[in-house]
Design a protein around this motif. Structure first.
Motif, PDB file in Angstrom:
ATOM      1  N   GLY A  22       0.797  -1.215   0.000  1.00 54.80           N
ATOM      2  CA  GLY A  22       0.000   0.000   0.000  1.00 54.80           C
ATOM      3  C   GLY A  22       0.829   1.263   0.000  1.00 54.80           C
ATOM      4  N   ALA A  23       0.103   2.368  -0.146  1.00 49.30           N
ATOM      5  CA  ALA A  23       0.708   3.699  -0.108  1.00 49.30           C
ATOM      6  C   ALA A  23      -0.233   4.605   0.681  1.00 49.30           C
ATOM      7  CB  ALA A  23       0.920   4.243  -1.515  1.00 49.30           C
ATOM      8  N   ALA A  24       0.367   5.556   1.375  1.00 48.20           N
ATOM      9  CA  ALA A  24      -0.422   6.479   2.181  1.00 48.20           C
ATOM     10  C   ALA A  24       0.211   7.864   2.108  1.00 48.20           C
ATOM     11  CB  ALA A  24      -0.500   5.997   3.627  1.00 48.20           C
ATOM     12  N   LEU A  25      -0.602   8.873   2.368  1.00 51.16           N
ATOM     13  CA  LEU A  25      -0.168  10.247   2.206  1.00 51.16           C
ATOM     14  C   LEU A  25      -0.469  11.075   3.441  1.00 51.16           C
ATOM     15  CD1 LEU A  25       0.789  12.636   0.382  1.00 51.16           C
ATOM     16  CD2 LEU A  25      -1.600  12.798  -0.400  1.00 51.16           C
ATOM     17  N   MET A  26       0.529  11.855   3.843  1.00 52.20           N
ATOM     18  CA  MET A  26       0.355  12.854   4.893  1.00 52.20           C
ATOM     19  C   MET A  26       0.774  14.197   4.303  1.00 52.20           C
ATOM     20  SD  MET A  26       1.857  10.947   8.288  1.00 52.20           S
ATOM     21  CE  MET A  26       0.852  11.799   9.503  1.00 52.20           C
ATOM     22  N   LEU A  27      -0.027  15.229   4.555  1.00 51.93           N
ATOM     23  CA  LEU A  27       0.311  16.569   4.097  1.00 51.93           C
ATOM     24  C   LEU A  27       0.418  17.501   5.301  1.00 51.93           C
ATOM     25  CD1 LEU A  27      -2.029  16.973   0.979  1.00 51.93           C
ATOM     26  CD2 LEU A  27       0.423  16.464   0.998  1.00 51.93           C
ATOM     27  N   LEU A  34       2.064  17.273  10.172  1.00 53.88           N
ATOM     28  CA  LEU A  34       1.630  16.260   9.208  1.00 53.88           C
ATOM     29  C   LEU A  34       0.268  15.714   9.603  1.00 53.88           C
ATOM     30  CD1 LEU A  34       4.909  14.250   8.534  1.00 53.88           C
ATOM     31  CD2 LEU A  34       3.681  15.708   6.921  1.00 53.88           C
ATOM     32  N   ARG A  35      -0.603  15.631   8.613  1.00 54.11           N
ATOM     33  CA  ARG A  35      -1.955  15.102   8.813  1.00 54.11           C
ATOM     34  C   ARG A  35      -2.230  14.009   7.786  1.00 54.11           C
ATOM     35  NH1 ARG A  35      -2.823  16.456  13.745  1.00 54.11           N
ATOM     36  NH2 ARG A  35      -2.840  18.692  14.119  1.00 54.11           N
ATOM     37  N   ALA A  36      -2.845  12.928   8.236  1.00 54.96           N
ATOM     38  CA  ALA A  36      -3.233  11.836   7.338  1.00 54.96           C
ATOM     39  C   ALA A  36      -4.264  12.359   6.343  1.00 54.96           C
ATOM     40  CB  ALA A  36      -3.813  10.684   8.151  1.00 54.96           C
ATOM     41  N   VAL A  37      -4.018  12.091   5.061  1.00 58.55           N
ATOM     42  CA  VAL A  37      -4.900  12.578   4.007  1.00 58.55           C
ATOM     43  C   VAL A  37      -5.580  11.438   3.268  1.00 58.55           C
ATOM     44  CG1 VAL A  37      -4.978  13.863   1.832  1.00 58.55           C
ATOM     45  CG2 VAL A  37      -3.573  14.696   3.714  1.00 58.55           C
ATOM     46  N   GLY A  38      -4.848  10.362   3.028  1.00 61.18           N
ATOM     47  CA  GLY A  38      -5.433   9.254   2.281  1.00 61.18           C
ATOM     48  C   GLY A  38      -4.499   8.065   2.255  1.00 61.18           C
ATOM     49  N   ALA A  39      -5.066   6.928   1.860  1.00 61.85           N
ATOM     50  CA  ALA A  39      -4.289   5.695   1.785  1.00 61.85           C
ATOM     51  C   ALA A  39      -5.017   4.712   0.888  1.00 61.85           C
ATOM     52  CB  ALA A  39      -4.091   5.091   3.173  1.00 61.85           C
ATOM     53  N   THR A  40      -4.301   3.674   0.513  1.00 60.82           N
ATOM     54  CA  THR A  40      -4.893   2.652  -0.345  1.00 60.82           C
ATOM     55  C   THR A  40      -5.833   1.727   0.417  1.00 60.82           C
ATOM     56  OG1 THR A  40      -2.947   1.270   0.017  1.00 60.82           O
ATOM     57  CG2 THR A  40      -2.964   2.615  -1.976  1.00 60.82           C
ATOM     58  N   ASP A  41      -5.659   1.639   1.745  1.00 63.65           N
ATOM     59  CA  ASP A  41      -6.509   0.753   2.543  1.00 63.65           C
ATOM     60  C   ASP A  41      -6.495   1.189   4.014  1.00 63.65           C
ATOM     61  OD1 ASP A  41      -4.093  -0.220   3.656  1.00 63.65           O
ATOM     62  OD2 ASP A  41      -4.049  -1.948   2.311  1.00 63.65           O
ATOM     63  N   LEU A  45      -4.203   3.947   6.456  1.00 63.91           N
ATOM     64  CA  LEU A  45      -4.806   5.001   7.282  1.00 63.91           C
ATOM     65  C   LEU A  45      -4.430   4.827   8.746  1.00 63.91           C
ATOM     66  CD1 LEU A  45      -8.363   5.364   5.712  1.00 63.91           C
ATOM     67  CD2 LEU A  45      -6.448   6.986   5.587  1.00 63.91           C
ATOM     68  N   LEU A  46      -4.374   3.575   9.201  1.00 58.05           N
ATOM     69  CA  LEU A  46      -3.967   3.287  10.572  1.00 58.05           C
ATOM     70  C   LEU A  46      -2.526   3.731  10.808  1.00 58.05           C
ATOM     71  CD1 LEU A  46      -4.825   1.924  13.264  1.00 58.05           C
ATOM     72  CD2 LEU A  46      -3.951  -0.213  12.314  1.00 58.05           C
ATOM     73  N   LEU A  47      -1.633   3.433   9.863  1.00 54.47           N
ATOM     74  CA  LEU A  47      -0.239   3.844   9.959  1.00 54.47           C
ATOM     75  C   LEU A  47      -0.124   5.366  10.070  1.00 54.47           C
ATOM     76  CD1 LEU A  47       2.876   3.364   9.721  1.00 54.47           C
ATOM     77  CD2 LEU A  47       2.534   3.504   7.227  1.00 54.47           C
ATOM     78  N   GLU A  48      -0.795   6.076   9.178  1.00 60.15           N
ATOM     79  CA  GLU A  48      -0.689   7.534   9.165  1.00 60.15           C
ATOM     80  C   GLU A  48      -1.339   8.152  10.405  1.00 60.15           C
ATOM     81  OE1 GLU A  48       1.545   7.318   7.296  1.00 60.15           O
ATOM     82  OE2 GLU A  48       1.181   8.303   5.392  1.00 60.15           O
ATOM     83  N   SER A  49      -2.493   7.651  10.791  1.00 61.58           N
ATOM     84  CA  SER A  49      -3.160   8.165  11.995  1.00 61.58           C
ATOM     85  C   SER A  49      -2.329   7.907  13.240  1.00 61.58           C
ATOM     86  CB  SER A  49      -4.548   7.529  12.153  1.00 61.58           C
ATOM     87  OG  SER A  49      -5.361   7.887  11.068  1.00 61.58           O
TER      88      SER A  49
END
Length: 154
Positions: A22-27, A34-41, A45-49
């Motif tokens: 997967g891939a995830a994005l923080m902006l 940094l804030r979680a913006v989106g992810a493939t699954d 989202l759990l990783l970024e959060s």
């Protein structure tokens, strides 16, 4: 298709192209956090959060150094892992965090991840960097399309 759907599709395509789970994005927000913006699954989202709430992780370090951070296994002891973060993002093991730079300014971090431990090689680091550059372009286009759209009253 709205911006969030486009972003999700781009992240899914990048993860598939890169051959990771997967891939995830923080902006960065207005206060440079940094804030979680989106992810493939949900794992992404759990990783970024988790990084957002714990205040540590490969994305946080990537942003602070403005450099790639490659983690073979989050569950490993510090300094090569993030065991405290791993407790909150258990399904994810390996992470490659790529800083997203627009002009000379950091705007966020793109995380690629695997559910098993993985040593990231130089070719993967280079590919991740190029995909990060591509994502910056996608984000620019999405931002421009929002400002070019006619006012809808919403």
């Amino acid at each position: 298709m709205d911006a969030s759907s486009v972003l999700e599709s781009v992240l899914i395509g990048m993860a598939d192209l890169f051959g990771v789970d997967g891939a995830a994005l923080m902006l960065l927000d207005e206060e440079d956090r940094l804030r979680a913006v989106g992810a493939t699954d949900d794992d992404g989202l759990l990783l970024e959060s988790a990084q957002e709430s714990v205040g540590e992780g490969p994305a946080i370090d990537s942003a602070s150094r403005c450099d790639l951070v490659a983690i073979r296994d989050l569950h490993a002891a510090s300094p090569i892992g993030y065991p405290h973060l791993a407790a909150y993002a258990a399904p994810v093991h390996a992470v490659l965090s790529v800083p997203l730079i627009e002009g000379a300014e950091l705007i966020g971090v793109l995380d690629f991840y695997a559910r098993v431990g993985h040593a990231w090689g130089p070719a993967e680091a280079e590919a991740g960097s190029h995909l990060g550059e591509l994502l910056v372009i996608v984000l620019q286009v999405l931002a421009e399309s929002r400002t070019d759209a006619p006012f809808s009253g919403q």
